[in-house]
Design a protein around this motif. Structure first.
Motif, PDB file in Angstrom:
ATOM      1  N   PRO A 238      30.838  11.363  -1.181  1.00 25.40           N
ATOM      2  CA  PRO A 238      30.030  12.625  -1.058  1.00 25.40           C
ATOM      3  C   PRO A 238      29.678  12.765   0.359  1.00 25.40           C
ATOM      4  CG  PRO A 238      29.544  11.120  -2.816  1.00 25.40           C
ATOM      5  CD  PRO A 238      30.628  10.311  -2.035  1.00 25.40           C
ATOM      6  N   LEU A 239      29.433  11.917   1.171  1.00 23.36           N
ATOM      7  CA  LEU A 239      28.866  12.164   2.431  1.00 23.36           C
ATOM      8  C   LEU A 239      29.804  11.158   3.567  1.00 23.36           C
ATOM      9  CD1 LEU A 239      26.681  13.106   4.617  1.00 23.36           C
ATOM     10  CD2 LEU A 239      25.470  11.280   3.977  1.00 23.36           C
ATOM     11  N   THR A 240      30.293  11.794   4.686  1.00 18.67           N
ATOM     12  CA  THR A 240      30.842  11.250   5.714  1.00 18.67           C
ATOM     13  C   THR A 240      30.181  11.760   6.968  1.00 18.67           C
ATOM     14  OG1 THR A 240      33.205  11.382   4.512  1.00 18.67           O
ATOM     15  CG2 THR A 240      33.106  11.024   6.973  1.00 18.67           C
ATOM     16  N   ALA A 241      30.257  10.556   8.080  1.00 17.76           N
ATOM     17  CA  ALA A 241      29.446  10.920   9.261  1.00 17.76           C
ATOM     18  C   ALA A 241      30.403  10.481  10.171  1.00 17.76           C
ATOM     19  CB  ALA A 241      27.988  10.338   9.167  1.00 17.76           C
ATOM     20  N   VAL A 242      30.612  11.393  11.219  1.00 20.30           N
ATOM     21  CA  VAL A 242      31.593  11.344  12.365  1.00 20.30           C
ATOM     22  C   VAL A 242      31.114  11.674  13.605  1.00 20.30           C
ATOM     23  CG1 VAL A 242      33.925  11.756  12.971  1.00 20.30           C
ATOM     24  CG2 VAL A 242      33.569  11.771  10.429  1.00 20.30           C
ATOM     25  N   ASP A 243      31.011  10.532  14.328  1.00 19.55           N
ATOM     26  CA  ASP A 243      30.778  10.714  15.816  1.00 19.55           C
ATOM     27  C   ASP A 243      31.601  10.578  16.813  1.00 19.55           C
ATOM     28  OD1 ASP A 243      29.353  10.809  18.074  1.00 19.55           O
ATOM     29  OD2 ASP A 243      28.042   9.180  17.689  1.00 19.55           O
ATOM     30  N   ARG A 244      32.138  11.750  17.343  1.00 19.59           N
ATOM     31  CA  ARG A 244      33.420  11.570  18.209  1.00 19.59           C
ATOM     32  C   ARG A 244      34.504  10.681  17.900  1.00 19.59           C
ATOM     33  NH1 ARG A 244      28.553  10.655  22.595  1.00 19.59           N
ATOM     34  NH2 ARG A 244      27.502   9.688  20.738  1.00 19.59           N
ATOM     35  N   GLY A 245      35.102  10.891  16.764  1.00 23.19           N
ATOM     36  CA  GLY A 245      36.057  10.041  15.928  1.00 23.19           C
ATOM     37  C   GLY A 245      35.945   9.055  15.491  1.00 23.19           C
ATOM     38  N   ARG A 246      34.514   8.401  15.553  1.00 28.55           N
ATOM     39  CA  ARG A 246      34.142   7.171  14.731  1.00 28.55           C
ATOM     40  C   ARG A 246      33.369   7.608  13.579  1.00 28.55           C
ATOM     41  NH1 ARG A 246      29.450   3.927  16.024  1.00 28.55           N
ATOM     42  NH2 ARG A 246      28.751   5.405  17.371  1.00 28.55           N
ATOM     43  N   ILE A 247      33.795   6.798  12.360  1.00 26.84           N
ATOM     44  CA  ILE A 247      33.231   6.816  11.027  1.00 26.84           C
ATOM     45  C   ILE A 247      31.834   5.968  11.279  1.00 26.84           C
ATOM     46  CG2 ILE A 247      33.273   6.418   8.631  1.00 26.84           C
ATOM     47  CD1 ILE A 247      35.261   8.593   9.657  1.00 26.84           C
ATOM     48  N   LEU A 248      30.729   6.542  10.915  1.00 25.18           N
ATOM     49  CA  LEU A 248      29.352   5.874  10.994  1.00 25.18           C
ATOM     50  C   LEU A 248      28.930   5.149   9.595  1.00 25.18           C
ATOM     51  CD1 LEU A 248      27.317   8.747  12.992  1.00 25.18           C
ATOM     52  CD2 LEU A 248      28.637   6.441  13.998  1.00 25.18           C
ATOM     53  N   ASP A 249      28.449   4.259  10.054  1.00 23.81           N
ATOM     54  CA  ASP A 249      27.755   3.483   8.583  1.00 23.81           C
ATOM     55  C   ASP A 249      26.431   4.597   8.171  1.00 23.81           C
ATOM     56  OD1 ASP A 249      26.088   1.786   7.173  1.00 23.81           O
ATOM     57  OD2 ASP A 249      26.726   0.059   8.122  1.00 23.81           O
ATOM     58  N   LEU A 250      26.321   4.794   7.111  1.00 26.56           N
ATOM     59  CA  LEU A 250      25.283   5.850   6.479  1.00 26.56           C
ATOM     60  C   LEU A 250      24.007   4.925   6.392  1.00 26.56           C
ATOM     61  CD1 LEU A 250      27.227   7.617   3.830  1.00 26.56           C
ATOM     62  CD2 LEU A 250      27.105   8.016   6.399  1.00 26.56           C
ATOM     63  N   SER A 251      23.874   3.662   6.753  1.00 22.61           N
ATOM     64  CA  SER A 251      22.661   3.266   6.689  1.00 22.61           C
ATOM     65  C   SER A 251      21.965   2.986   7.982  1.00 22.61           C
ATOM     66  CB  SER A 251      22.984   1.464   6.485  1.00 22.61           C
ATOM     67  OG  SER A 251      23.521   1.074   7.694  1.00 22.61           O
ATOM     68  N   LEU A 252      22.322   3.960   9.046  1.00 22.32           N
ATOM     69  CA  LEU A 252      21.727   4.369  10.303  1.00 22.32           C
ATOM     70  C   LEU A 252      20.088   4.759   9.970  1.00 22.32           C
ATOM     71  CD1 LEU A 252      24.173   6.180  12.214  1.00 22.32           C
ATOM     72  CD2 LEU A 252      23.354   4.138  12.795  1.00 22.32           C
ATOM     73  N   PRO A 253      19.212   4.419  10.655  1.00 23.55           N
ATOM     74  CA  PRO A 253      17.800   4.993  10.413  1.00 23.55           C
ATOM     75  C   PRO A 253      17.820   6.558  10.312  1.00 23.55           C
ATOM     76  CG  PRO A 253      17.969   3.120  12.402  1.00 23.55           C
ATOM     77  CD  PRO A 253      19.331   3.637  11.756  1.00 23.55           C
ATOM     78  N   SER A 254      18.599   7.076  10.974  1.00 27.46           N
ATOM     79  CA  SER A 254      18.575   8.589  11.193  1.00 27.46           C
ATOM     80  C   SER A 254      19.165   9.392   9.970  1.00 27.46           C
ATOM     81  CB  SER A 254      19.354   9.187  12.223  1.00 27.46           C
ATOM     82  OG  SER A 254      20.792   8.789  12.179  1.00 27.46           O
TER      83      SER A 254
END
Length: 275
Positions: A238-254
């Motif tokens: 359902p949700l994907t977060a990508v920072d400059r080509g890197r898939i992020l862990d969705l447990s980030l505080p933000s």
């Protein structure tokens, strides 16, 4: 397969570039922008593909204008395959809109909230719909000012951008929680890119950014390349977060789900108070 794609901020920078590339691939593109002149320039640049381009002029810092756009799109199209959210503009000084919102918050966040939620019926009719929110996911600086979202105290251009960026992170989380079973959400941070209108900034700031961009910024075409895959092959989650080509862990505080739900309620209250 031809798709129908709506792009906010579609006449400048990365929004303009992806609009032209998707037109060249045979898609129908709806490009929202505030400048009729830039809309005309986009039409000329589209050349033979311009018959599949629909330019919509709107000031997306206005809630009323966003609602007008939603109505216009709903009357013209039955389905949207992708919603790409680029619209943003820096402001050296605090500007309050006629509706009482700080302009960066209104344009960079509220317009994206409204377009995402109000276009759910059209997106849900597509076989594999996706929303791509281009902001600064992965950045941990900045926060939503719950007691002063309109930044009446201590406004700064950086602070306004960071607040709206973190709000977009949380928007992705809450929207995916509500609609992610049908509509995929990608939060995408392209990194420093040679893109965007610097005219609202002061001369020294513009000069510094342009000098840095000449040696450190990514070309626009490189930054938008991943967007094609997001559109053509939306992620399974359902949700994907990508920072400059890197898939992020969705447990980030933000990306905290509790804060995301809080912001969704907070935003609904702000909009209801306007009404």
């Amino acid at each position: 397969m031809s798709r129908t794609i709506l792009i906010s901020g579609g006449t400048d920078g990365m929004g303009r570039a992806i609009a032209l590339e998707r037109l060249a691939r045979g898609d129908r593109v709806v490009a929202i922008g505030s400048s009729p002149a830039k809309g005309g320039q986009l039409t000329v640049a589209a050349g033979a593909d311009a018959d599949r381009l629909h330019f919509v002029r709107a000031d997306l810092s206005s809630v009323a204008e966003v609602e007008r756009v939603v109505g216009e799109i709903g009357a013209a199209y039955d389905t949207l395959d992708a919603l790409l959210l680029f619209a943003n503009r820096t402001s050296r000084t605090r500007v309050q809109t006629a509706e009482g919102f700080e302009r960066t918050f209104a344009l960079y966040y509220l317009s994206r909230y409204l377009l995402s939620h109000e276009l759910v019926p059209l997106l849900a009719r597509a076989p594999r719909p996706v929303i791509v929110n281009i902001a600064g996911v992965g950045v941990q600086k900045g926060a939503v000012h719950w007691d002063d979202p309109h930044l009446t105290r201590g406004y700064s251009v950086v602070g306004a951008q960071l607040q709206a960026g973190r709000a977009n992170d949380l928007l992705g989380v809450s929207f995916a929680e509500e609609h992610g079973d049908k509509i995929r959400v990608v939060l995408y941070h392209p990194g420093f890119t040679r893109s965007g209108d610097l005219s609202p900034l002061g001369f020294l700031t513009r000069t510094a950014i342009r000098s840095l961009a000449a040696v450190a910024a990514r070309p626009v075409r490189e930054s938008i390349r991943p967007l094609h895959d997001f559109i053509d092959n939306p992620p399974a989650e359902p949700l994907t977060a990508v920072d400059r080509g890197r898939i992020l862990d969705l447990s980030l505080p933000s990306l905290d789900p509790g804060n995301a739900r809080r912001l969704a309620r907070f935003t609904a209250d702000l909009l209801a108070a306007r009404a």
